[in-house]
Write an enzyme that holds these catalytic residues in place. Structure first.
Site, short mmCIF file in Angstrom:
data_model
loop_
_atom_site.label_atom_id
_atom_site.label_comp_id
_atom_site.label_asym_id
_atom_site.label_seq_id
_atom_site.Cartn_x
_atom_site.Cartn_y
_atom_site.Cartn_z
N LYS A 80 -10.29 6.28 58.17
CA LYS A 80 -10.11 4.85 57.47
C LYS A 80 -8.81 4.27 57.81
O LYS A 80 -8.13 4.76 58.72
CB LYS A 80 -9.75 5.64 55.88
CG LYS A 80 -10.04 4.74 54.79
CD LYS A 80 -11.45 4.64 54.45
CE LYS A 80 -11.79 4.05 53.17
NZ LYS A 80 -13.03 4.08 52.55
N GLY A 177 -20.94 1.07 33.99
CA GLY A 177 -20.80 0.11 35.01
C GLY A 177 -22.12 -0.18 35.84
O GLY A 177 -22.91 0.71 36.05
N GLY A 179 -23.02 -2.57 38.04
CA GLY A 179 -22.83 -3.43 39.02
C GLY A 179 -24.01 -3.20 40.13
O GLY A 179 -25.05 -2.74 40.06
N VAL A 181 -24.72 -0.57 42.28
CA VAL A 181 -25.19 0.69 42.09
C VAL A 181 -25.82 1.05 40.81
O VAL A 181 -26.95 1.39 40.67
CB VAL A 181 -24.11 1.77 42.35
CG1 VAL A 181 -24.83 3.16 42.38
CG2 VAL A 181 -23.61 1.44 44.03
N TYR A 183 -27.04 -0.89 38.40
CA TYR A 183 -28.14 -1.65 38.17
C TYR A 183 -29.49 -0.98 38.89
O TYR A 183 -30.35 -0.57 38.07
CB TYR A 183 -28.08 -3.01 38.53
CG TYR A 183 -29.49 -3.63 38.48
CD1 TYR A 183 -30.00 -4.16 37.29
CD2 TYR A 183 -30.30 -3.88 39.71
CE1 TYR A 183 -31.20 -4.79 37.18
CE2 TYR A 183 -31.48 -4.36 39.70
CZ TYR A 183 -31.94 -4.91 38.39
OH TYR A 183 -33.19 -5.50 38.35
P1 NAD Z 1 -19.65 -3.27 41.67
O1 NAD Z 1 -18.30 -3.82 41.81
O2 NAD Z 1 -20.83 -3.80 41.93
O3 NAD Z 1 -19.97 -2.53 40.17
C1 NAD Z 1 -18.90 -2.00 39.42
C2 NAD Z 1 -19.05 -2.47 38.09
O4 NAD Z 1 -18.50 -1.89 36.96
C3 NAD Z 1 -19.06 -3.96 37.87
O5 NAD Z 1 -20.30 -4.51 37.12
C4 NAD Z 1 -17.88 -4.10 36.79
O6 NAD Z 1 -18.23 -5.23 35.83
C5 NAD Z 1 -18.13 -3.00 35.95
N1 NAD Z 1 -16.85 -2.35 35.29
C6 NAD Z 1 -15.54 -2.52 35.68
N2 NAD Z 1 -14.55 -2.12 34.99
C7 NAD Z 1 -15.30 -1.55 34.16
C8 NAD Z 1 -14.80 -0.60 32.73
N3 NAD Z 1 -13.79 -0.40 32.48
N4 NAD Z 1 -16.07 -0.31 32.02
C9 NAD Z 1 -17.39 -0.54 32.42
N5 NAD Z 1 -17.47 -1.18 33.25
C10 NAD Z 1 -16.61 -1.48 34.22
O7 NAD Z 1 -19.46 -1.66 42.41
P2 NAD Z 1 -20.70 -0.82 42.92
O8 NAD Z 1 -20.91 -1.15 44.38
O9 NAD Z 1 -21.50 -0.67 42.09
O10 NAD Z 1 -19.97 0.66 43.02
C11 NAD Z 1 -19.74 1.36 41.92
C12 NAD Z 1 -18.76 2.56 41.99
O11 NAD Z 1 -19.22 3.34 42.87
C13 NAD Z 1 -17.24 2.21 42.56
O12 NAD Z 1 -16.70 3.33 42.24
C14 NAD Z 1 -17.73 2.50 44.29
O13 NAD Z 1 -16.61 2.71 44.76
C15 NAD Z 1 -18.74 3.69 44.09
N6 NAD Z 1 -19.56 3.61 45.30
C16 NAD Z 1 -20.33 2.58 45.74
C17 NAD Z 1 -21.11 2.61 46.96
C18 NAD Z 1 -22.06 1.47 47.23
O14 NAD Z 1 -23.24 1.58 48.13
N7 NAD Z 1 -21.72 0.22 46.74
C19 NAD Z 1 -21.12 3.89 47.69
C20 NAD Z 1 -20.62 4.91 47.25
C21 NAD Z 1 -19.47 4.69 46.08
#
Ligand code: NAD
Length: 345
Positions: A80, A177, A179, A181, A183
């Site tokens: 990292k 959440g 977002g 993932v 959705y």
């Molecule tokens: P994202 O930012 O697109 O979605 C996160 C969502 O959480 C947003 O819609 C945000 O409004 C919401 N949110 C923020 N604070 C909140 C709260 N207090 N209560 C409820 N909802 C809240 O992120 P993502 O890409 O969907 O990732 C989600 C999680 O999964 C993160 O922890 C990320 O590190 C982890 N992750 C993502 C991936 C990936 O491929 N995107 C891979 C591994 C891990």
């Protein structure tokens, strides 16, 4: 700073402190372990309070990547990098080029990618100086739908272990959440007939999932105490903590968020309460698996590899049941074992 004595130092193979005066770059690249292959892990840009804070973050995150990549069955080690600075005000072409040159100097021992504070444009600049970059735009694409697919498979594995069937039809599942993932996860769960309870800080995100997947919206803080079968954290880290644990009624916690346990000891508490926890870095590995297939990208091959999350989690759950120890501890042990075995080979 006594690096080797830091608690976060875990026999990391190499730590590179990067400084480029002209661009203002201050960065740290941590190569934790390369037994399984080149150290792969994203680059984070963050306005750390201290250089030591940046180092500790990079040390912890790089070890996490070793475990994640090992448990995903990838021929990749863990690394990292962190760029110290404000991602809103300190970005420049020179800065990312300088960072790229440092990555290039490691000759492939470390392969970088996007992380918090870094966007595809930044990585495209890094790519002008080095080819040791994964997740570039136009290649394997947005990893989130693949992460969501892996989480869906992991939820099924957890349901099978806890309830004796992986059929999610009629199961009550809360998703925190919605977002990138969350959705796509809701879509999979809805298609299988699960009853969804959802929350987000964004009204639009909630409305979309309520309308498209017939979900029930709940308040931000109400998500923990719901009477559901499965709770899927897909927003923030540290959501399993001393405040939320007494509220949780779900029998299973399985979601995408990174670092769900505020502290390791919360894994012990989950075990004592009979709540099955799917270790975050095992269940959310779909994105890194997708990126690992980037060269000659083949979506089907990537998804077939992601399917393995089901079996890997089952192995973790069974070992936990047999030994009476928490799933997060078992996952760490299995990961370390895989890394040690790779060294012997
Ligand atoms: P994202 O930012 O697109 O979605 C996160 C969502 O959480 C947003 O819609 C945000 O409004 C919401 N949110 C923020 N604070 C909140 C709260 N207090 N209560 C409820 N909802 C809240 O992120 P993502 O890409 O969907 O990732 C989600 C999680 O999964 C993160 O922890 C990320 O590190 C982890 N992750 C993502 C991936 C990936 O491929 N995107 C891979 C591994 C891990």
């Amino acid at each position: 700073m006594a690096v080797f004595n830091l608690r976060a130092y875990d026999d990391h193979e190499q730590i590179v402190f990067c400084r480029d005066v002209d661009s203002g770059l201050k960065a740290i690249i941590c190569v934790h372990n390369t037994n399984l292959g080149p150290a792969v892990g994203g680059c984070r840009m963050w306005d750390y309070n201290s250089d030591e804070g940046a180092l500790i973050d990079a040390l912890r995150l790089s070890r996490g990547m070793t475990y994640k990549n090992a448990m995903a069955g990838l021929k990749m080690g863990g690394g990292k990098s962190v760029i110290i600075g404000n991602s809103k005000t300190m970005k420049s072409e020179e800065l990312f080029r300088a960072f790229g040159r440092f990555v290039e100097k490691l000759s492939g021992k470390y392969i970088t990618a996007e992380d918090v504070g870094i966007n595809p444009n930044d990585m495209a600049i890094v790519n002008k100086e080095t080819n040791y970059v994964l997740g570039l735009e136009g290649k394997s694409g947005d990893p989130s739908p693949v992460t969501a697919y892996g989480v869906y498979k992991g939820i099924k594995a957890a349901a099978k272990h806890k309830f004796g069937s992986d059929d999610l039809n009629g199961r009550k599942i809360s998703v925190q959440g919605l977002g990138h993932v969350g959705y796509y996860l809701c879509r999979h769960l809805h298609e299988e007939g699960a009853k969804l309870f959802v929350t987000d800080i964004s009204k639009e995100s909630i409305e979309r999932v309520v309308n498209e997947f017939n979900a029930t919206a709940v308040g931000i803080d109400d998500i923990y105490g719901l009477d559901v079968d499965i709770y899927a954290p897909c927003a923030l880290g540290a959501v399993i903590n001393d405040n939320t644990l007494p509220q949780i009624k779900a029998s299973v916690i399985a979601g995408a968020a990174n670092n769900q346990l505020a502290e390791d000891r919360h894994g012990d508490i989950l075990l004592s309460k009979g709540i099955l926890y799917a270790p975050d870095y095992v269940i959310n590995a779909g994105g890194i698996i997708n990126v690992s297939f980037e060269e000659n990208y083949n979506r089907d091959a990537a998804l077939t590899k992601v399917d393995e999350i089901y079996g890997t989690l089952t192995e973790v759950f069974e070992a936990s049941k047999l030994s009476g120890r928490p799933t997060n501890v078992i996952a760490d042990e299995l990961a370390r074992q895989r890394v040690a075995d790779a060294k012997k080979k």
